[in-house]
Design a protein around this motif. Structure first.
Motif: not given
Length: 433
Positions: A207-223
């Protein structure tokens, strides 16, 4: 080349193969108690008559003590039967009168042999009965004492056996409050409880890896989206600054610039949402009244434009957390209260110190909010039914989602209640450092 089947099997089958689906439970799940001090409501089962909550430790204690008590009763009955049988097999002494009368201790004069034998038999039966009664009383006393010791020892043993389960429960409660970095890491023998703890840790890792990857994806896409949006804004502003542009072109440029600004707000909101979902590792003392004052100053111009009165009652309240995120929390609540308001309405912001932390309350007038809509207002891109979704002056639908994420990251609570005359009251509590 054939495509391998999915890991979960056919649609509707559980992962790992076509195993039988467990039957649906007869009774609906009982809702969890929000407050641990709520009155216990008995449910189904053999112990439903108890006025208190029958915990597993109590049940194990009753099981251990009950089994010992049953074993003691059986042992008592067996001992009573064997002792009684042994006393019956003991032979009585044979006395001969030889014509000499005998006076018994109770004053009875015996002159014949048959009366003497009967008296001896009665005395043996009487003494055997007294011995058995005395033995029974002593055995019952010992059984009661041992039962008390057995229940006390069973309670202590149950607590020791269930100690790893309590550790698992506390870790699960911490994880439920958005702390996915916690792990049980249970030590001890390789038994069923350790297997459960290791399985729970593995699930948390996934779960931690899944949420971290989701947050990284949102942050990278937003950047990645910020750069083309900034270029579009620059081009539109340059075009609008051209005095030779036609009125139609000017109007089109303003419309595109407003759309681009809304997209930039959406990207900034996604970035802040991804940031606020992370756990705060560095907590510093923050004054809520100062945070609220800065948010009020940033909202005053928009409130004046919409003819909404701003009120404030700011008392000192020190909390622990990130000042930037808490300021954004207060700003989002104020902006939401101003934008979803009516001309001539008001918004009131209050801060106060409460036991264990600080409280920030935002109340506003506005349209009546149904109670069944409150559970959805914190979801991203959700608005209350009837709200105009085409207007861009009310935000991008991430304000309250960001507020909830910031509150969770600080370990606080947020509560939304509708006002009788319309509008909402948002109550946020942040713990002290």
């Amino acid at each position: 080349m054939t495509t391998p089947p999915p890991a979960g099997g056919p649609s509707g089958a559980p992962a790992g193969g076509p195993r039988a689906v467990p039957p649906r439970p007869v009774h609906p799940p009982r809702p969890a108690r929000q407050n641990q001090h709520e009155t216990y409501v008995p449910g189904d089962g053999l112990l439903a008559w108890l006025p208190f909550r029958p915990t597993i430790r109590m049940r194990l204690t009753l099981l251990y003590g009950g089994m010992f008590l049953m074993a003691g009763v059986v042992l008592l009955l067996v001992m009573y039967f064997f002792v009684q049988q042994s006393l019956q097999q003991v032979g009585q002494p044979h006395l001969v009168l030889n014509g000499i009368p005998v006076r018994t201790p109770d004053g009875q004069l015996i002159t014949n042999q048959s009366a003497l034998d009967q008296w001896l038999n009665d005395q043996r039966s009487f003494q055997a009965g007294q011995a058995l009664n005395d033995l029974l009383r002593k055995l019952l006393t010992v059984l009661v004492c041992l039962a008390v010791i057995a229940f006390a020892a069973g309670y202590a043993m149950a607590g020791r056996v269930l100690r790893p389960l309590g550790r698992i429960t506390r870790t699960a409660r911490d994880v439920a409050s958005s702390d996915l970095h916690r792990r049980i890491e249970l030590d001890g023998p390789d038994d069923e409880l350790k297997e459960l703890a290791d399985t729970f840790d593995d699930m948390l890792d996934r779960l931690d890896r899944s949420f971290d990857s989701q947050r990284r994806f949102v942050a990278n896409a937003s950047h990645e989206l910020r750069t083309p949006l900034a270029i579009n804004r620059t081009l539109l502003e340059v075009q609008l600054s051209d005095p030779a542009a036609s009125p139609d072109l000017q109007q089109l440029g303003k419309t595109l610039l407003a759309t681009n600004e809304r997209s930039e707000q959406l990207v900034e909101g996604l970035l802040l949402l991804a940031r606020s979902e992370n756990e705060l590792t560095d907590r510093r003392p923050v004054e809520l009244s100062e945070v609220a004052t800065r948010a009020l100053e940033q909202t005053r111009a928009e409130a004046d434009k919409r003819e909404v009165e701003l009120r404030s009652k700011l008392d000192p309240a020190a909390v622990g957390g990130n000042g930037v995120l808490l300021e954004r929390l207060a700003l989002n609540l104020l902006q939401n209260a101003v934008r979803y308001n009516t001309p001539g309405g008001w918004v009131e912001l209050a801060t106060a110190e409460v036991p264990g932390g600080g409280e920030l309350v935002v109340s506003n007038t506005g349209p009546v909010v149904p109670g069944y809509e409150l559970e959805h207002i914190f979801e991203p891109f959700r608005r209350i039914k009837g709200a105009d979704r085409t207007r861009s002056d009310k935000g991008v639908g991430l304000g309250l989602s960001i507020v909830r994420s910031v509150v969770r990251a600080h370990g606080g609570t947020i509560e939304a209640t509708p006002r009788a005359g319309g509008g909402l009251t948002m109550r946020v509590r942040i713990p002290t450092p």
